[in-house]
Design a protein around this motif. Sequence first.
Motif, PDB file in Angstrom:
ATOM      1  N   ILE A  90      -0.945 -11.096  -4.654  1.00  0.00           N
ATOM      2  CA  ILE A  90      -1.204  -9.938  -3.790  1.00  0.00           C
ATOM      3  C   ILE A  90      -2.926  -9.741  -4.059  1.00  0.00           C
ATOM      4  CG2 ILE A  90      -0.987  -7.507  -3.711  1.00  0.00           C
ATOM      5  CD1 ILE A  90       1.788  -7.816  -4.836  1.00  0.00           C
ATOM      6  N   LYS A  91      -3.756  -9.519  -3.374  1.00  0.00           N
ATOM      7  CA  LYS A  91      -5.125  -9.528  -3.390  1.00  0.00           C
ATOM      8  C   LYS A  91      -5.562  -8.165  -3.157  1.00  0.00           C
ATOM      9  CE  LYS A  91      -6.046 -14.504  -2.099  1.00  0.00           C
ATOM     10  NZ  LYS A  91      -4.428 -14.804  -1.818  1.00  0.00           N
ATOM     11  N   PRO A  92      -6.423  -7.929  -3.990  1.00  0.00           N
ATOM     12  CA  PRO A  92      -7.270  -6.457  -3.758  1.00  0.00           C
ATOM     13  C   PRO A  92      -8.024  -6.564  -2.336  1.00  0.00           C
ATOM     14  CG  PRO A  92      -7.878  -7.180  -5.782  1.00  0.00           C
ATOM     15  CD  PRO A  92      -6.969  -8.408  -5.149  1.00  0.00           C
ATOM     16  N   GLY A  93      -7.575  -5.289  -1.499  1.00  0.00           N
ATOM     17  CA  GLY A  93      -8.036  -5.507  -0.275  1.00  0.00           C
ATOM     18  C   GLY A  93      -7.125  -5.418   0.816  1.00  0.00           C
ATOM     19  N   GLU A  94      -6.017  -6.014   0.645  1.00  0.00           N
ATOM     20  CA  GLU A  94      -4.963  -6.147   1.520  1.00  0.00           C
ATOM     21  C   GLU A  94      -4.340  -5.094   1.757  1.00  0.00           C
ATOM     22  OE1 GLU A  94      -1.564  -9.376   1.286  1.00  0.00           O
ATOM     23  OE2 GLU A  94      -2.323  -9.448  -0.601  1.00  0.00           O
ATOM     24  N   ARG A  95      -3.716  -4.828   3.108  1.00  0.00           N
ATOM     25  CA  ARG A  95      -3.238  -3.749   3.551  1.00  0.00           C
ATOM     26  C   ARG A  95      -1.620  -3.996   3.713  1.00  0.00           C
ATOM     27  NH1 ARG A  95      -4.799  -1.875   9.379  1.00  0.00           N
ATOM     28  NH2 ARG A  95      -7.017  -1.532   8.162  1.00  0.00           N
ATOM     29  N   VAL A  96      -0.809  -3.128   2.812  1.00  0.00           N
ATOM     30  CA  VAL A  96       0.590  -3.596   2.754  1.00  0.00           C
ATOM     31  C   VAL A  96       1.345  -2.260   3.155  1.00  0.00           C
ATOM     32  CG1 VAL A  96       0.028  -5.480   1.096  1.00  0.00           C
ATOM     33  CG2 VAL A  96       0.331  -3.162   0.107  1.00  0.00           C
ATOM     34  N   LYS A  97       2.559  -2.436   3.259  1.00  0.00           N
ATOM     35  CA  LYS A  97       3.486  -1.535   3.309  1.00  0.00           C
ATOM     36  C   LYS A  97       4.661  -1.879   2.289  1.00  0.00           C
ATOM     37  CE  LYS A  97       4.853   0.002   7.445  1.00  0.00           C
ATOM     38  NZ  LYS A  97       5.490  -0.223   8.914  1.00  0.00           N
ATOM     39  N   VAL A  98       4.897  -0.844   1.310  1.00  0.00           N
ATOM     40  CA  VAL A  98       5.640  -1.129   0.224  1.00  0.00           C
ATOM     41  C   VAL A  98       7.047  -0.147   0.255  1.00  0.00           C
ATOM     42  CG1 VAL A  98       5.742  -1.042  -2.215  1.00  0.00           C
ATOM     43  CG2 VAL A  98       3.552  -1.437  -1.272  1.00  0.00           C
ATOM     44  N   SER A  99       8.065  -0.859   0.096  1.00  0.00           N
ATOM     45  CA  SER A  99       9.454   0.149   0.054  1.00  0.00           C
ATOM     46  C   SER A  99       9.781   0.088  -1.432  1.00  0.00           C
ATOM     47  CB  SER A  99      10.489  -0.432   0.962  1.00  0.00           C
ATOM     48  OG  SER A  99       9.854  -0.099   2.479  1.00  0.00           O
ATOM     49  N   GLY A 100      10.542   1.134  -1.991  1.00  0.00           N
ATOM     50  CA  GLY A 100      10.954   0.775  -3.254  1.00  0.00           C
ATOM     51  C   GLY A 100      11.776   2.275  -3.740  1.00  0.00           C
ATOM     52  N   ASN A 101      11.985   2.383  -4.886  1.00  0.00           N
ATOM     53  CA  ASN A 101      12.454   3.604  -5.545  1.00  0.00           C
ATOM     54  C   ASN A 101      11.330   4.459  -6.162  1.00  0.00           C
ATOM     55  OD1 ASN A 101      15.088   1.487  -6.803  1.00  0.00           O
ATOM     56  ND2 ASN A 101      15.319   2.829  -4.817  1.00  0.00           N
TER      57      ASN A 101
END
Lengths: 156, 266
Positions: A90-101
């Motif tokens: 995982i790199k800084p600047g990446e756009r991500v969608k995170v799922s979790g508790n």
Amino acid sequence: MTALQRASILAVLLVALTIGRAGAHHAFSAVYDDKQTITVEGVVTQFKFVNPHAIMSMDVTDKSGKVVTWTVEFAGRLNLAEGGWTADTIKPGERVKVSGNPARQNDHQMSFGRIVRADGTELVPVGKKREDAIEAERRERARQRSQGTQGTQPPK
Amino acid sequence: MIQKCVSGLLLLVLAACSSSPPAPKTTAPKQIEGMWSDDPTAVGMLCFFTCTEVAIARLNALLDDPANDARPFPQLRAEADRFARDTYIRPRLTDARLKSYPLDPADDPGLLRCEPWGVARQMFSPHQLEIRRLGEDRVQLRYGEWDARRTVYMDGRRGPEREPPGAMGFSVGHWEGETLVIETSNIAANLTPWRFEHSDQLRTEERFTRADDGTTLWLTATFTDPGSLKEPLVIKKVWKWAPESHITPYEDCQRASGVTKGVSQP
């Protein structure tokens, strides 16, 4: 509203869902509510690939336009590396969608259940990948059983 | 004359045999030495931390039953765990321990204060286990979790009698064929993986055996503790051969914040 501007937090009640219980052996449920799943979208600012738990920070823009820092807790490097992860996964600047508790008490903190990158590729916990493999074996065995053929050995 | 020579030679051989040191018992089968890590099979997932024969049998029965085909694996694993806890572990606890069983994981000092585990939990810890000989008289067990190390003395020495109990206790070992047997005593009271506290009377015997496939390592550990157990508790754990795996530093433990009590299921 762009993906970056949107902080889409979707709380879904799920019973006993196990999606990568980072640190399950570290009293996970005392910190995270494993009966809820949320999804947060933003831009990675830091990924610390360390033990006992890897940590990601991300900037999330809420509905009012305010940028809020979220913390995502993963299993540790010891565990992630078994699934081929590195400090550059995982790199800084990446756009991500995170799922979790979501954390029970700390706002803007969650556990890692799944990450969807901008290109649609996904990252899931090592344990989830192992469970998926077991489920695939079980489905194959059930299929063979329903066809009356001698199934493969049970997934033991 | 010949008879005298033969008799003399026999006496010399007997004398030599009786005065020579016993054959070394420290020769470690190479198959156990090396790096092991998490087993990705269904039983391996059940035994990710610890398991019992009861739990393994229950899980296998659940997996074998077509009525469970639509149930997700984590649900079956949890059922097997629960069954073993109720029918095997709970009945072995003393009345005093039962009063506080199961302890709330929110009180875990490892979580609250980054306190490393005691040997009762460490020996079952997930992820890597590296087994190495240190010279002819010691074996080292190094665990990924907490980057913990245990020294096992293989030279038959006795444990310290006046030392205060320690978190890892004092371990002596020997080989029985290809099985590594480790006996540990002088262990300070601490938590077990089953959410009760053992006393400083705990003694453990670990038996490490490589399965016939050569790539699976089983631990069968027997816990004896008059302070917490009515009868011995036998616990299992499994690893897979993992020569590519590495143990990385455990250097960034953060004390948990936002811990909520009373929310973990018994």
